[in-house]
Design an enzyme around this catalytic site. Structure first.
Site, mmCIF file in Angstrom:
data_model
loop_
_atom_site.group_PDB
_atom_site.id
_atom_site.type_symbol
_atom_site.label_atom_id
_atom_site.label_comp_id
_atom_site.label_asym_id
_atom_site.label_seq_id
_atom_site.Cartn_x
_atom_site.Cartn_y
_atom_site.Cartn_z
ATOM 1 N N THR A 1 8.862 65.038 1.739
ATOM 2 C CA THR A 1 7.607 65.586 2.247
ATOM 3 C C THR A 1 6.468 65.138 1.339
ATOM 4 O O THR A 1 6.699 64.469 0.342
ATOM 5 C CB THR A 1 7.660 67.129 2.307
ATOM 6 O OG1 THR A 1 6.579 67.588 3.104
ATOM 7 C CG2 THR A 1 7.573 67.754 0.933
ATOM 8 N N ALA B 1 1.324 59.065 4.240
ATOM 9 C CA ALA B 1 2.122 59.030 5.473
ATOM 10 C C ALA B 1 2.386 57.597 5.927
ATOM 11 O O ALA B 1 3.451 57.303 6.488
ATOM 12 C CB ALA B 1 1.419 59.812 6.577
ATOM 13 N N CYS C 1 5.213 56.483 3.137
ATOM 14 C CA CYS C 1 6.433 57.276 2.942
ATOM 15 C C CYS C 1 7.063 57.593 4.299
ATOM 16 O O CYS C 1 6.442 58.254 5.130
ATOM 17 C CB CYS C 1 6.094 58.575 2.204
ATOM 18 S SG CYS C 1 7.513 59.681 2.049
ATOM 19 N N SER D 1 7.251 61.373 5.484
ATOM 20 C CA SER D 1 6.010 62.127 5.672
ATOM 21 C C SER D 1 5.327 61.625 6.938
ATOM 22 O O SER D 1 5.540 60.494 7.351
ATOM 23 C CB SER D 1 5.070 61.927 4.475
ATOM 24 O OG SER D 1 5.673 62.368 3.285
#
Length: 182
Positions: free
Chosen positions: A10, A166, A169, A172
């Site tokens: 996350t 985002a 990753c 995410s």
């Protein structure tokens, strides 16, 4: 599935610019390489948005830690630093709590803190903190944006930084939720 991926899948970011303190979280819940949910809520407010917490790691563990933190905050009259230190001591020494796999960022008007299961309570430099698999991407972007001469608000910096994380990753997403400390 690697336990490391389960723990850190996350992105949570907290920053302070001028008098504004923002915590942002993505909404993705992953299990291994599968997305289970894209709109999870990983932030919780305490005391009418005077304290905000975000977690990375196991959902059940994160929620258990929120409950423990909230109890400490009430016990210590909303003194976030003392509450965080007491939670970290319990987290490290308690046989049950020691097994919880999560990290937290908590913030109020005076402090931004990172809490870990190792008993760490870290107040980061530069008024920026991030955790999770996308944390370093968000942290780097936020620090870069905050160091530039610009008119970006804390919310805009947080959103841009989270979107960069985002993009980089896989654990995410761009379903960003933000809360502002009042």
């Amino acid at each position: 599935m690697s336990d490391n991926l389960a723990l850190h899948g996350t992105t949570i970011l907290c920053l302070k610019k001028n008098e504004d303190i923002i915590i942002a979280a993505d909404g993705q819940v992953s299990h291994g390489n599968t997305i289970l949910k894209s709109s999870a809520r990983k932030l919780r407010t305490i005391a009418n948005n005077k304290i905000i917490a975000g977690f990375a790691g196991s959902t059940a563990d994160g929620l258990a830690l929120f409950e423990k933190l909230e109890a400490k905050i009430e016990k210590y009259s909303y003194n976030l630093l003392r509450s965080a230190v007491e939670l970290a001591k319990d987290w490290r020494s308690d046989k049950y709590l020691r097994r919880l796999e999560a990290m937290m960022i908590v913030a109020d008007r005076s402090h931004i803190l990172i809490l870990t299961g190792n008993g760490d309570v870290v107040e980061p430099e530069n008024n920026v903190a991030a955790i999770g698999s996308g944390g370093l991407f968000a942290l780097s972007a936020a620090r870069a944006l905050m160091s530039c001469e610009n008119n970006l608000t804390a919310e805009e910096i947080a959103l841009k930084s989270m979107n960069i994380a985002a993009d980089l990753c896989v654990f995410s997403n761009r379903n960003i939720i933000m809360e502002k400390v009042v």
